[in-house]
Motif scaffolding. Structure first.
Motif, PDB file in Angstrom:
ATOM      1  N   THR A 449     -73.110  36.323  75.786  1.00  0.00           N
ATOM      2  CA  THR A 449     -73.530  36.985  74.010  1.00  0.00           C
ATOM      3  C   THR A 449     -72.475  38.640  74.669  1.00  0.00           C
ATOM      4  O   THR A 449     -72.335  38.681  75.883  1.00  0.00           O
ATOM      5  CB  THR A 449     -74.885  37.439  73.694  1.00  0.00           C
ATOM      6  N   THR A 450     -72.096  38.724  73.574  1.00  0.00           N
ATOM      7  CA  THR A 450     -71.421  39.863  73.486  1.00  0.00           C
ATOM      8  C   THR A 450     -72.535  41.091  72.512  1.00  0.00           C
ATOM      9  O   THR A 450     -72.341  40.474  71.421  1.00  0.00           O
ATOM     10  CB  THR A 450     -70.048  40.379  73.194  1.00  0.00           C
ATOM     11  N   VAL A 451     -72.462  41.593  73.105  1.00  0.00           N
ATOM     12  CA  VAL A 451     -73.787  43.614  72.523  1.00  0.00           C
ATOM     13  C   VAL A 451     -73.078  44.253  71.950  1.00  0.00           C
ATOM     14  O   VAL A 451     -71.771  45.068  72.676  1.00  0.00           O
ATOM     15  CB  VAL A 451     -74.332  43.270  72.574  1.00  0.00           C
ATOM     16  N   ALA A 452     -71.932  44.688  70.737  1.00  0.00           N
ATOM     17  CA  ALA A 452     -71.412  46.219  70.139  1.00  0.00           C
ATOM     18  C   ALA A 452     -72.328  46.871  69.227  1.00  0.00           C
ATOM     19  O   ALA A 452     -73.528  46.221  68.388  1.00  0.00           O
ATOM     20  CB  ALA A 452     -70.594  45.487  69.163  1.00  0.00           C
ATOM     21  N   THR A 453     -72.711  48.075  69.548  1.00  0.00           N
ATOM     22  CA  THR A 453     -73.334  49.121  68.583  1.00  0.00           C
ATOM     23  C   THR A 453     -72.476  49.894  68.486  1.00  0.00           C
ATOM     24  O   THR A 453     -71.983  50.529  69.588  1.00  0.00           O
ATOM     25  CB  THR A 453     -74.255  49.136  70.065  1.00  0.00           C
ATOM     26  N   ILE A 454     -72.521  51.058  67.444  1.00  0.00           N
ATOM     27  CA  ILE A 454     -71.663  51.896  66.663  1.00  0.00           C
ATOM     28  C   ILE A 454     -72.483  52.705  66.673  1.00  0.00           C
ATOM     29  O   ILE A 454     -73.755  52.738  65.849  1.00  0.00           O
ATOM     30  CB  ILE A 454     -70.914  51.142  65.243  1.00  0.00           C
ATOM     31  N   LEU A 455     -72.002  53.725  67.430  1.00  0.00           N
ATOM     32  CA  LEU A 455     -72.841  55.105  67.349  1.00  0.00           C
ATOM     33  C   LEU A 455     -72.694  55.660  66.052  1.00  0.00           C
ATOM     34  O   LEU A 455     -71.017  56.047  65.782  1.00  0.00           O
ATOM     35  CB  LEU A 455     -72.795  55.951  68.055  1.00  0.00           C
ATOM     36  N   CYS A 456     -73.500  55.856  65.455  1.00  0.00           N
ATOM     37  CA  CYS A 456     -73.168  56.738  64.013  1.00  0.00           C
ATOM     38  C   CYS A 456     -73.755  58.014  63.738  1.00  0.00           C
ATOM     39  O   CYS A 456     -74.508  58.435  63.427  1.00  0.00           O
ATOM     40  CB  CYS A 456     -73.327  55.458  62.573  1.00  0.00           C
ATOM     41  N   GLU A 457     -73.672  58.867  62.878  1.00  0.00           N
ATOM     42  CA  GLU A 457     -73.737  59.822  61.772  1.00  0.00           C
ATOM     43  C   GLU A 457     -73.780  59.944  60.565  1.00  0.00           C
ATOM     44  O   GLU A 457     -73.109  59.236  59.906  1.00  0.00           O
ATOM     45  CB  GLU A 457     -72.544  61.010  62.199  1.00  0.00           C
ATOM     46  N   TYR A 458     -74.889  60.203  60.724  1.00  0.00           N
ATOM     47  CA  TYR A 458     -75.626  60.094  59.326  1.00  0.00           C
ATOM     48  C   TYR A 458     -75.503  61.107  58.670  1.00  0.00           C
ATOM     49  O   TYR A 458     -75.906  62.089  59.318  1.00  0.00           O
ATOM     50  CB  TYR A 458     -76.864  59.125  59.602  1.00  0.00           C
TER      51      TYR A 458
END
Length: 481
Positions: A449-458
């Motif tokens: 698989t490919t896992v993509a995780t986006i670091l987000c500012e809330y």
């Protein structure tokens, strides 16, 4: 306005077409046509805006301060100096850095870590991968020297907690569903799935397994300290920072038929499918395959499991077919907790399906963002890409296939990561909407698989614990700021 309106509607249409290729039903068509009409009305009335349109004033001074750099210099320290020389200097305690080192530099891993940490400021996590990703490039050629760095300043009110080892992780992880988790382990660590079971299934989780070439080679580091082999590292993100995570698998159905598990032993030996001996069902299906399809089995036969507990979605968890149990007429499934009533499909690895599945996940994420538009929309800062060593050029025969798709979810934010021995993430999407954050979608240890995780500012803290404006780094040894 008309241009943005067309962008939004075309995104929804792409999403429909991706679904339609997989499941061509009149009910599905009617649902999407109705959604298309509702979205168009909502755009005209101003209730929905394109993600690129949301109020720029909500973005803080941190916008676009995250950066990624890579080097392919054959010598370890000159390669490190190259990426350090290109990054903006920062002594800020809120700086968080990810350092990804390719296998060609594994003998220098400790030296690289100890040389890098004093130069980056803040906290640093280092991982040894089969290859690395960064600066718009996937560096996955076997034996290619490569180093990648991703670094940036955390938002005010963000908190990151660091934990080493299974015992510390299980004891210390805060079981709040609104936290996000990054889990990193080496292939010789024990108890990773025990740790994953302690994390609330509503949380957004990502991670991967490092790629040392021997059980004596360290492959993880925290700050300037290289961790012993057989360990793991966990990062818990809370406050004004969190994850949006997607997982794209790389398998397609082999026979086009779904089977219900009607009898199972020891949670991983399926003895009956549709009330028939599982081995007999498999044998009958294999003999009916064309020669071309049989040749594709050289890469290995897999299966997809959809849990009966999963109330929505058509996504399957891909697992290796580990072997046969003739005395039971059964088939053994690798690393799976199979239950009676689960649905099974036989699968084979396929590069076209792998690319299409990631396209589908990206389109789902785009559409989910549209429907989840609101005052609390998160601002992406950067993204981590953790891909199986069997993907990249080895699967697609050309570079940057996964990376190009992931970049569609971002504007100019950097993507960096590594090629892993195993990938950690949910089935499908997690964290892209409020509904996903409140529904159970546990994470698994995947393959292919490919896992993509986006670091987000809330815009506002994800929890009530972040009650001050300063970032806080914590670890098992106490607060670090």
């Amino acid at each position: 306005f008309e241009t943005d309106r067309l962008i939004i509607l075309s995104t929804l249409l792409d999403h429909y077409l991706a679904y339609d290729r997989r499941k061509n039903t009149m009910r599905l068509k009617c649902w999407f046509l109705f959604s298309f009409f509702v979205v168009d009305v909502a755009i005209v009335q101003g209730f929905i805006r394109h993600p690129r349109q949301h109020d720029q004033r909500s973005k803080t001074h941190l916008w676009n301060t995250w950066q990624s750099h890579v080097s392919t210099h054959p010598e370890a320290l000159p390669a490190l100096q190259k990426v350090l020389g290109e990054m903006s200097k920062s002594d800020d305690e809120k700086q968080l850095t990810f350092l990804f080192v390719g296998q060609s530099h594994e003998n220098d891993f400790e030296e690289i870590v100890q040389a890098a940490y004093p130069k980056v400021g803040g906290r640093m996590v280092a991982v040894l991968g089969a290859g690395v990703i960064g600066e718009g490039i996937e560096l996955d050629k076997p034996g290619q020297p490569c180093i990648s760095i991703l670094t940036g300043k955390l938002p005010d009110g963000a908190q990151v907690d660091f934990y080493e080892g299974k015992g510390e992780l299980v004891k210390s992880l805060n079981k709040r569903k609104d936290h996000s988790y990054l889990l990193l382990a080496d292939p010789f660590s024990d108890g990773l799935e025990d740790v994953m079971s302690e994390i609330p299934p509503q949380s957004s989780v990502a991670g991967g397994i490092s790629c040392p070439t021997s059980n004596e080679q360290p492959s993880l580091a925290l700050d300037g300290n290289v961790l012993e082999t057989g360990t793991m590292l966990g990062l818990q993100f809370s406050g004004t920072i969190g994850f949006q995570t997607l997982v794209a698998q790389g398998c397609r159905p082999l026979f086009g038929e779904q089977y219900v598990v009607t009898e199972v032993e020891n949670n991983n030996i399926i003895t009956k499918l549709n009330d028939q001996p599982a081995l007999k069902v498999l044998h009958g299906s294999l003999t009916a395959l064309s020669r071309e399809e049989q040749e594709k089995l050289s890469s290995g036969l897999l299966c997809g499991i959809r849990s009966q507990r999963r109330k929505d979605g058509d996504d399957f968890l891909c697992r290796q077919l580990a072997g046969f149990v003739p005395q039971l007429g059964g088939i053994a499934i690798g690393a799976a907790n199979v239950e009676k009533g689960d649905v099974l499909i036989f699968q084979v690895r396929d590069k076209v399906t792998a690319e299409q599945d990631l396209q589908l996940m990206v389109q789902r994420a785009k559409t989910t963002r549209l429907f989840d538009a609101g005052t609390q929309k998160p601002n992406p800062l950067a993204a981590l890409q953790i891909s199986c060593v069997a993907r990249g050029r080895g699967l697609f025969e050309v570079p940057n296939v996964d990376l190009t798709q992931i970049q569609e979810l971002l504007e100019n934010e950097p993507v960096a990561g590594f090629y892993a021995n195993g990938e950690i993430g949910p089935i499908g999407l997690a964290g892209f909407s409020k509904d996903q954050s409140e529904s159970e979608n546990p994470s698994f240890l995947h393959g292919f698989t490919t896992v993509a995780t986006i670091l987000c500012e809330y815009p506002q803290a994800n929890n009530d614990e972040a009650d001050n404006e300063d970032s806080v780094f914590e670890s098992e040894t106490g607060a670090w700021a």
